[in-house]
Design an enzyme around this catalytic site. Structure first.
Site, PDB file in Angstrom:
ATOM      1  N   CYS A 162      13.673 -60.489  11.241  1.00 45.28           N
ATOM      2  CA  CYS A 162      12.855 -60.831  12.408  1.00 45.28           C
ATOM      3  C   CYS A 162      12.755 -59.707  13.429  1.00 45.28           C
ATOM      4  CB  CYS A 162      13.389 -62.098  13.048  1.00 45.28           C
ATOM      5  SG  CYS A 162      13.115 -63.525  11.975  1.00 45.28           S
ATOM      6  N   ASP A 199     -18.670 -36.104  17.693  1.00 43.78           N
ATOM      7  CA  ASP A 199     -20.128 -36.047  17.743  1.00 43.78           C
ATOM      8  C   ASP A 199     -20.528 -35.357  19.048  1.00 43.78           C
ATOM      9  OD1 ASP A 199     -22.900 -36.766  17.225  1.00 43.78           O
ATOM     10  OD2 ASP A 199     -22.618 -38.298  18.760  1.00 43.78           O
ATOM     11  N   THR A 220     -24.246 -35.513  20.842  1.00 45.07           N
ATOM     12  CA  THR A 220     -25.157 -36.240  21.725  1.00 45.07           C
ATOM     13  C   THR A 220     -24.656 -37.652  22.005  1.00 45.07           C
ATOM     14  OG1 THR A 220     -27.010 -34.981  20.851  1.00 45.07           O
ATOM     15  CG2 THR A 220     -27.528 -37.007  22.041  1.00 45.07           C
ATOM     16  N   ASP A 278     -20.956 -42.147  18.594  1.00 43.06           N
ATOM     17  CA  ASP A 278     -21.607 -43.234  19.315  1.00 43.06           C
ATOM     18  C   ASP A 278     -22.863 -43.758  18.643  1.00 43.06           C
ATOM     19  OD1 ASP A 278     -24.084 -41.932  21.469  1.00 43.06           O
ATOM     20  OD2 ASP A 278     -23.069 -40.812  19.891  1.00 43.06           O
TER      21      ASP A 278
END
Length: 601
Positions: free
Chosen positions: A252, A294, A296, A476
Site C-alpha cells: 500500500c 513548434d 507559429t 498548438d
C-alpha cells in the site's frame, strides 16, 4: 467502477465489527474479484504489477478464516484505485470542456436552401457556405472570387492567406474573412484534417505505454515477499505466519503513496496553468530532457502585429480606413493605432475591395490602404516572414506598414528556465518557410531548426531525438497533433486547434508558455516525493514483514500496522500539493548561444 470500489470493504468492516462475521467476506470478495479481473487484463497486455501481492493477501486471508485482515487489505487496495480514478476523471472533465468548441456541423447549400448537417454527412460535390470564423470541414474548391483563410494551424503560416476562385482549400483552415462558398472535393474521412487525425491515432498506438512507478518495483518485491512468507511457514509450521507476512507486505505504500503524490502533482500543475490529463503525464514531465518546439502560435503569438517602427501618419490613415473592415489585418492596424494613442476619424465615402484594400476620405482627403497596386504606389521591400500594407494619400505614397508574427514575450525566459531544470536539447520544427523559422531560431539561441515540415515529418523527428532522453513536443496546431501524440509527453497550447489538445497529454490552458517550467518543477517534486514514500514505506513494511515472520505479529496486527504506514506515506505524498515555491521565469543573464541552421529537405 473504481469510484465505487471502496464501498464494499467499508460496509464489510462495519458489519463485521458489529458482530456479523460474514460481513468481512462480503467486503473483501468483490474487491478481490475486481483485482483478479484487472490482473488478467494487465497480463493480456504483457504488464505485471504489485497488485498481485494484495490479491494473495486477500485470498489467503479469506481461505484461512482471517476475514478482518482480508477486508482491511481490500480497503487499502480499493482506496488506491479510487484515488487514481479520481485524478483521471478530473482531468477528463477539464479536457471535455476544452474540446467542446470543436465544430461538428457544416452549412450545406441544398435544394431547399442552407441546411446545417453533421460533417459526416458531407459528400464530394456538396456546395458549402463557410461563415466567418468557421473551420473548413472538408477539402474543397473555392467558388467565390475571394477567400481569406487562417492556415497557421495546418502549415505554420502566421499571416492570413488569400485564395482566388478555383483554388484548392484544405480542411482544418479557419475562415479569417467574409463568408464564402466552396464545393467539397472529399468527404470527412478522406479530408486532409482526417488524414492528420489518422496519423495521430497511429502515433498513439505505436508509442509504448509508460509503466507506472509502482509497477517497476513489482517483481523484486513479490519474490522477496513470497520467499520470506514461505520461509516463515516452513520454519514455524504455521500458515498464519505466512499470511501475516503477506498482509504486512501488501504494497500500500506503493498502491496509495504513488497515486496520491502524482494526483497532487496533477493538481499543482493545474494550479500553475498546465492541465495534465493523467498521473502518468506527471511522471513523463518529470523525466523530460529534450524539447521539440513548434513556431507559429507556440513560440510566436500566431497573429499579425504592426511593426513598432511604423510611420505614425501612415498608420493613422490606414487604421482610420480599416475601422470599417472586418479583415484580421484591419483589426491589427486599428489596435496598433489605438495603442499609440492616435485619433482615428471616421472615414467618408468608405469602400472595401475584397482581396485588394480599403479606400475613402480621411479628413476630407482621398486615402487608400492595401496592396501596392490598389494604393497606386511601387511595391515595397518586405523582409522574410512579414507582410506589407501600402498606404497613399491623395495619390502620394506613404511609408509601407510592415506586419509580422512576434515572439511571445515569455518565450526566451521559458526556454532559459527549462534549461536550468536540465533540458539538454531544444529543436525548432515548423511548417513555415525557412526565413521566418531561421529568424526565430536566431532570436532564441536555438542551434537546431527544421522548416517546411508536414505533420508526418514532425513526428518522424522524434525517434532519433530520444537518444538524448525523453522528448516533450510543444505545439498548438493541427499539424502538430501527430508529433504531440508520438512524443513521450505532448503539450498543447490551448488557444488554438482542438485536435492538438486532444492528441496531447497536457494542455497549457492559459494559452501562454510561462506555466511550463513551474509545472515541470512541480512534476519532478511530485515524483521525488512518490519515490521517497515508496522507499520509506517499503522499508517500514520490510521491518514489519520480518517481525511477522518471527511470529511477533498476527495477521490483524500486521494489517493495522500497515494502515499506520499508509497514513504516514499518504501525508508525506500530500506535500506534492505545494511545490516549495516555484520561482517565476526570469530573464536569463546568459547570452544566446551561437546558432547552426539546419533545414529539412
Amino acid at each position: 467502477m473504481r469510484r465505487l470500489l471502496p464501498v464494499p470493504p467499508l460496509l464489510g468492516l462495519v458489519l463485521g465489527l458489529a458482530g456479523w462475521a460474514p460481513g468481512f467476506l462480503l467486503g473483501a470478495a468483490p474487491v478481490l474479484g475486481f483485482l483478479l479481473w484487472d490482473m488478467a487484463q494487465s497480463l493480456r497486455r504483457g504488464a505485471f504489477g504489485l497488485d498481485a501481492i494484495a490479491g494473495l493477501a486477500m485470498g489467503a486471508g479469506l481461505a484461512m478464516g482471517q476475514g478482518l485482515a482480508a477486508c482491511v487489505v481490500a480497503l487499502m487496495y480499493a482506496g488506491g484505485q479510487f484515488l487514481e480514478a479520481h485524478a483521471q476523471r478530473r482531468a477528463g472533465r477539464e479536457m471535455a470542456a476544452l474540446l467542446a468548441r470543436q465544430p461538428r456541423t457544416a452549412l450545406r447549400d441544398g435544394p431547399d436552401g442552407l441546411e446545417e448537417v453533421p460533417i459526416s454527412a458531407l459528400r464530394p460535390g456538396d456546395r458549402l457556405l463557410v461563415p466567418r470564423g468557421a473551420v473548413l470541414p472538408v477539402d474543397a474548391v473555392l467558388e467565390d472570387d475571394l477567400a481569406t483563410l487562417d492556415e497557421s494551424a495546418l502549415s505554420g503560416e502566421a499571416m492570413p492567406v488569400r485564395h482566388a476562385a478555383g483554388d484548392a482549400l484544405l480542411s482544418g483552415a479557419t475562415n479569417a474573412g467574409d463568408a464564402f462558398r466552396c464545393r467539397a472535393t472529399t468527404d470527412a474521412q478522406a479530408s486532409t484534417f482526417a488524414g492528420i487525425l489518422r496519423l495521430v491515432r497511429a502515433a498513439q498506438e505505436a508509442r509504448a505505454p509508460m509503466a507506472r512507478l509502482a509497477d517497476r518495483w513489482a517483481l523484486g518485491f513479490l519474490l522477496f515477499t513470497l520467499a520470506l512468507a514461505g520461509l516463515a511457514w516452513a520454519a514455524s509450521g504455521s500458515a498464519e505466519r505466512a499470511l501475516a507476512v503477506l498482509v504486512v507486505a501488501t504494497p500500500c505504500p506503493l498502491i496509495l503513496a504513488v497515486p496520491v503524490a502524482l494526483m497532487a502533482g496533477v493538481s499543482r500543475c493545474a494550479a500553475l496553468g498546465l492541465l495534465v490529463k493523467s498521473p502518468a503525464g506527471v511522471e513523463a514531465l518529470a523525466r523530460i530532457r529534450v524539447v521539440v518546439l513548434d513556431k507559429t502560435g507556440t513560440l510566436t503569438r500566431g497573429a499579425p502585429e504592426v511593426d513598432p517602427a511604423a510611420d505614425r501618419e501612415a498608420l493613422r490613415l490606414a487604421a482610420a480606413l480599416d475601422q470599417g473592415s472586418t479583415h484580421p489585418v484591419a483589426h491589427a492596424l486599428v489596435a496598433a493605432a489605438r495603442a499609440r494613442g492616435l485619433a482615428l476619424p471616421v472615414p467618408a465615402q468608405f469602400t472595401e475591395t475584397p482581396g485588394e484594400g480599403v479606400a475613402g476620405l480621411v479628413d476630407g482627403v482621398p486615402a487608400r490602404a492595401g496592396g501596392a497596386a490598389f494604393a497606386g504606389v511601387p511595391p515595397p521591400e518586405v523582409p522574410p516572414g512579414a507582410m506589407a500594407v501600402s498606404v497613399s494619400r491623395a495619390g502620394a505614397p506613404l511609408p509601407a506598414l510592415l506586419l509580422h508574427d512576434p515572439l511571445r514575450p515569455e518565450a526566451a525566459d521559458t526556454l532559459a528556465a527549462l534549461r536550468a531544470q536540465g533540458v539538454r536539447r531544444f529543436v525548432l520544427a515548423s511548417g513555415d518557410a525557412p526565413g521566418p523559422v531561421a529568424a526565430v531560431a536566431r532570436a532564441l539561441g536555438l542551434a537546431e531548426w527544421h522548416a517546411a515540415m508536414d505533420p508526418a515529418g514532425k513526428a518522424a523527428l522524434l525517434p532519433a531525438l530520444r537518444a538524448d532522453g525523453p522528448v516533450l513536443m510543444l505545439g498548438d496546431g493541427v499539424n502538430d497533433a501527430p508529433a504531440l501524440a508520438a512524443a513521450d509527453l505532448g503539450v498543447a497550447v490551448a488557444a488554438r486547434g482542438a485536435a492538438a489538445a486532444d492528441a496531447a497529454d497536457a494542455v497549457l490552458v492559459a494559452g501562454g508558455l510561462r506555466p511550463l517550467p513551474g509545472a515541470m518543477r512541480a512534476a519532478r517534486r511530485a515524483v521525488a516525493i512518490a519515490r521517497q514514500g515508496v522507499l520509506v514505506g517499503i522499508g517500514l513494511s520490510a521491518l514489519g514483514m520480518v517481525a511477522a515472520a518471527l511470529g511477533w505479529l498476527t495477521p490483524v496486527q500486521g494489517a493495522l500496522i500497515q494502515e499506520g504506514i499508509d497514513v504516514a506515506v499518504i501525508l508525506n505524498a500530500l506535500r506534492a500539493l505545494n511545490d516549495g515555491g516555484t520561482p517565476t521565469c526570469r530573464r536569463s543573464s546568459a547570452s544566446p548561444s551561437s546558432t547552426t541552421t539546419r533545414t529539412s529537405p
